[in-house]
Design a protein around this motif. Sequence first.
Motif, mmCIF file in Angstrom:
data_model
loop_
_atom_site.group_PDB
_atom_site.id
_atom_site.type_symbol
_atom_site.label_atom_id
_atom_site.label_comp_id
_atom_site.label_asym_id
_atom_site.label_seq_id
_atom_site.Cartn_x
_atom_site.Cartn_y
_atom_site.Cartn_z
ATOM 1 N N ALA A 24 50.361 49.668 44.748
ATOM 2 C CA ALA A 24 51.029 49.911 43.464
ATOM 3 C C ALA A 24 51.268 48.596 42.726
ATOM 4 C CB ALA A 24 52.349 50.646 43.687
ATOM 5 N N TRP A 25 51.646 47.548 43.460
ATOM 6 C CA TRP A 25 51.837 46.247 42.817
ATOM 7 C C TRP A 25 50.512 45.714 42.292
ATOM 8 C CZ3 TRP A 25 49.935 41.326 43.325
ATOM 9 C CH2 TRP A 25 50.619 40.312 42.639
ATOM 10 N N GLN A 26 49.460 45.802 43.108
ATOM 11 C CA GLN A 26 48.152 45.305 42.675
ATOM 12 C C GLN A 26 47.659 46.015 41.427
ATOM 13 O OE1 GLN A 26 45.846 45.796 46.389
ATOM 14 N NE2 GLN A 26 45.449 43.599 46.282
ATOM 15 N N GLN A 27 47.877 47.313 41.365
ATOM 16 C CA GLN A 27 47.313 48.108 40.275
ATOM 17 C C GLN A 27 48.209 48.162 39.031
ATOM 18 O OE1 GLN A 27 44.162 49.380 40.322
ATOM 19 N NE2 GLN A 27 44.008 48.253 42.255
ATOM 20 N N ARG A 28 49.504 47.890 39.179
ATOM 21 C CA ARG A 28 50.423 47.997 38.038
ATOM 22 C C ARG A 28 51.068 46.666 37.669
ATOM 23 N NH1 ARG A 28 52.415 53.172 37.378
ATOM 24 N NH2 ARG A 28 53.377 52.310 35.469
ATOM 25 N N ASP A 29 51.744 46.056 38.622
ATOM 26 C CA ASP A 29 52.513 44.852 38.288
ATOM 27 C C ASP A 29 51.625 43.635 38.062
ATOM 28 O OD1 ASP A 29 54.707 46.433 38.566
ATOM 29 O OD2 ASP A 29 55.486 45.488 40.365
ATOM 30 N N TYR A 30 50.610 43.476 38.887
ATOM 31 C CA TYR A 30 49.736 42.306 38.730
ATOM 32 C C TYR A 30 49.037 42.289 37.368
ATOM 33 C CZ TYR A 30 45.757 39.156 39.649
ATOM 34 O OH TYR A 30 44.803 38.167 39.575
ATOM 35 N N PRO A 31 48.398 43.376 36.924
ATOM 36 C CA PRO A 31 47.806 43.335 35.570
ATOM 37 C C PRO A 31 48.860 43.189 34.475
ATOM 38 C CG PRO A 31 47.636 45.541 36.509
ATOM 39 C CD PRO A 31 48.057 44.634 37.620
ATOM 40 N N ALA A 32 50.090 43.694 34.719
ATOM 41 C CA ALA A 32 51.151 43.496 33.741
ATOM 42 C C ALA A 32 51.477 42.008 33.611
ATOM 43 C CB ALA A 32 52.397 44.284 34.144
ATOM 44 N N TYR A 33 51.464 41.296 34.725
ATOM 45 C CA TYR A 33 51.704 39.858 34.676
ATOM 46 C C TYR A 33 50.590 39.151 33.907
ATOM 47 C CZ TYR A 33 52.492 35.020 35.970
ATOM 48 O OH TYR A 33 52.712 33.660 35.918
ATOM 49 N N LEU A 34 49.351 39.524 34.180
ATOM 50 C CA LEU A 34 48.230 38.905 33.479
ATOM 51 C C LEU A 34 48.374 39.074 31.971
ATOM 52 C CD1 LEU A 34 45.204 40.039 35.713
ATOM 53 C CD2 LEU A 34 46.446 37.868 35.793
ATOM 54 N N LYS A 35 48.780 40.264 31.541
ATOM 55 C CA LYS A 35 48.945 40.524 30.113
ATOM 56 C C LYS A 35 50.106 39.726 29.544
ATOM 57 C CE LYS A 35 49.578 44.273 26.783
ATOM 58 N NZ LYS A 35 49.731 45.741 26.602
ATOM 59 N N GLN A 36 51.238 39.745 30.255
ATOM 60 C CA GLN A 36 52.430 39.040 29.782
ATOM 61 C C GLN A 36 52.197 37.538 29.710
ATOM 62 O OE1 GLN A 36 56.362 40.084 31.524
ATOM 63 N NE2 GLN A 36 56.508 37.917 32.063
ATOM 64 N N ARG A 37 51.503 37.007 30.704
ATOM 65 C CA ARG A 37 51.281 35.559 30.798
ATOM 66 C C ARG A 37 50.107 35.118 29.940
ATOM 67 N NH1 ARG A 37 51.273 30.803 30.875
ATOM 68 N NH2 ARG A 37 51.525 29.373 32.640
ATOM 69 N N GLY A 38 49.244 36.057 29.562
ATOM 70 C CA GLY A 38 48.015 35.685 28.867
ATOM 71 C C GLY A 38 47.060 34.957 29.781
ATOM 72 N N ALA A 39 47.097 35.324 31.075
ATOM 73 C CA ALA A 39 46.301 34.636 32.095
ATOM 74 C C ALA A 39 45.052 35.437 32.438
ATOM 75 C CB ALA A 39 47.137 34.405 33.349
ATOM 76 N N ARG A 40 44.105 34.761 33.024
ATOM 77 C CA ARG A 40 42.922 35.419 33.589
ATOM 78 C C ARG A 40 43.182 35.668 35.069
ATOM 79 N NH1 ARG A 40 39.066 32.736 30.176
ATOM 80 N NH2 ARG A 40 37.201 33.234 31.382
ATOM 81 N N GLY A 41 42.633 36.745 35.583
ATOM 82 C CA GLY A 41 42.876 37.129 36.964
ATOM 83 C C GLY A 41 41.933 36.439 37.942
ATOM 84 N N LEU A 42 42.428 36.231 39.150
ATOM 85 C CA LEU A 42 41.632 35.668 40.238
ATOM 86 C C LEU A 42 41.968 36.475 41.490
ATOM 87 C CD1 LEU A 42 39.606 33.534 41.050
ATOM 88 C CD2 LEU A 42 41.472 31.899 41.290
ATOM 89 N N ALA A 43 41.106 37.419 41.839
ATOM 90 C CA ALA A 43 41.338 38.337 42.958
ATOM 91 C C ALA A 43 40.394 37.962 44.098
ATOM 92 C CB ALA A 43 41.103 39.775 42.520
ATOM 93 N N THR A 44 40.938 37.552 45.227
ATOM 94 C CA THR A 44 40.124 36.959 46.288
ATOM 95 C C THR A 44 39.881 37.866 47.492
ATOM 96 O OG1 THR A 44 42.089 35.972 47.327
ATOM 97 C CG2 THR A 44 40.934 34.646 45.666
ATOM 98 N N CYS A 45 40.325 39.127 47.421
ATOM 99 C CA CYS A 45 40.259 39.986 48.618
ATOM 100 C C CYS A 45 39.564 41.323 48.381
ATOM 101 C CB CYS A 45 41.658 40.230 49.155
ATOM 102 S SG CYS A 45 42.492 38.764 49.784
ATOM 103 N N ASN A 46 38.492 41.328 47.591
ATOM 104 C CA ASN A 46 37.671 42.536 47.402
ATOM 105 C C ASN A 46 38.270 43.571 46.459
ATOM 106 O OD1 ASN A 46 35.643 41.675 49.123
ATOM 107 N ND2 ASN A 46 36.289 42.921 50.852
ATOM 108 N N VAL A 47 39.498 43.378 45.976
ATOM 109 C CA VAL A 47 40.181 44.410 45.207
ATOM 110 C C VAL A 47 40.680 43.828 43.888
ATOM 111 C CG1 VAL A 47 42.177 45.957 45.133
ATOM 112 C CG2 VAL A 47 40.891 45.691 47.264
ATOM 113 N N ILE A 48 40.459 44.564 42.800
ATOM 114 C CA ILE A 48 41.004 44.200 41.490
ATOM 115 C C ILE A 48 41.785 45.392 40.941
ATOM 116 C CG2 ILE A 48 39.107 42.599 40.980
ATOM 117 C CD1 ILE A 48 37.990 44.770 39.056
#
Length: 353
Positions: free
Chosen positions: A68-92
């Motif tokens: 739930a964190w990976q699918q909801r909170d993490y992309p919310a952080y990317l949007k809020q921060r204006g950051a690009r994602g870096l997912a290192t464990c097979n899952v985005i």
Amino acid sequence: MENIVWAVDGSFFGQRISGIQRYSIELLSALDAIVPPGLVEVVTPPGVRAPVYENIKAVTFGTRKGVAWQQRDYPAYLKQRGARGLATCNVIPLFGFRGIAVVHDVCYRARPDFYTDFRGRLSAAWHRLQYRRIARTAEHIITVSQFSKQELTRYYGVEPDRISVVYNAWQQMQRIAPDERIFEKVPLLRRGEYYFSMANLLKNKNFPWVLRAARNKPDAVFAIAGGGSLEAEAKRLGLADLPNVVYLGYVSDGEAKALMHHCKAFLFPTLYEGFGIPPLEAVACGAPRIYVSDTPCMREVYGDCAGYIDLKTNRGYVDDVIPPKQDAAQLLARYSWEKSAKDFLEVLEQQSV
């Protein structure tokens, strides 16, 4: 140039450590020594702590945990921060992800015959969905071998120039002190006189080959580390009660290092890997030789420094292993987390333009 911030999905810091998590942990540690301040952040769920870095900022964000964190909170952080994602464990995140993903292998797609029970089929379905999303939406993909790069192109049509290879390494083994007390606990094991393997019930690890090797060479001892129901599986295969097989159960890192150092050979008859790090770790611990399956991936990673098991013809005979052409220790110079971090940073810089 745009001021890019790369935000790493750091949820793996709260997961059990396997090869995927180890790659992420060691790569970030090495990257911290060379990355410019402000370029990379690690984002973790509540209750999950990242290490203290010099140049990489660690941030806790959100209220959820796990998927739930990976699918909801993490992309919310990317949007809020204006950051690009870096997912290192097979899952985005399935939605809201823009950035780089690391795919270690596509075993769930390449070998569906390994996943036949309900849990296996469910896991395979989830990972195949992830592979498809990564192939379609990730701006760039990193993987751990040329073999895995070819597999991504073969199964998902990813253009080769969208994929970079950043290898695994072995220096984490230097931090482990060998625990020689394992030989007092298991008197049947004599230094230099046993074959060693680390097994589980995943079909790609090919545990039955080790048992057949023990049956076919009754004058040698085969030490097998690993949890689960290995002995029950041996019984199901009709290979129980082999007097020259020692089931060690779970062993500590220190015990594993001692067992690797003193074995005759480390056995790794895998059916499918993206890299296959255990034999490299065994060499780093002093194993005099490694025997691996004769597959394109193992040939790429281990070259002339391994003995090769031709699984098409070798049904369990260690004496029929194709011998190595070079000393196993020569392998270590090929791989380091420092080299891998430099390659990784180069990808980040190219993708930041």
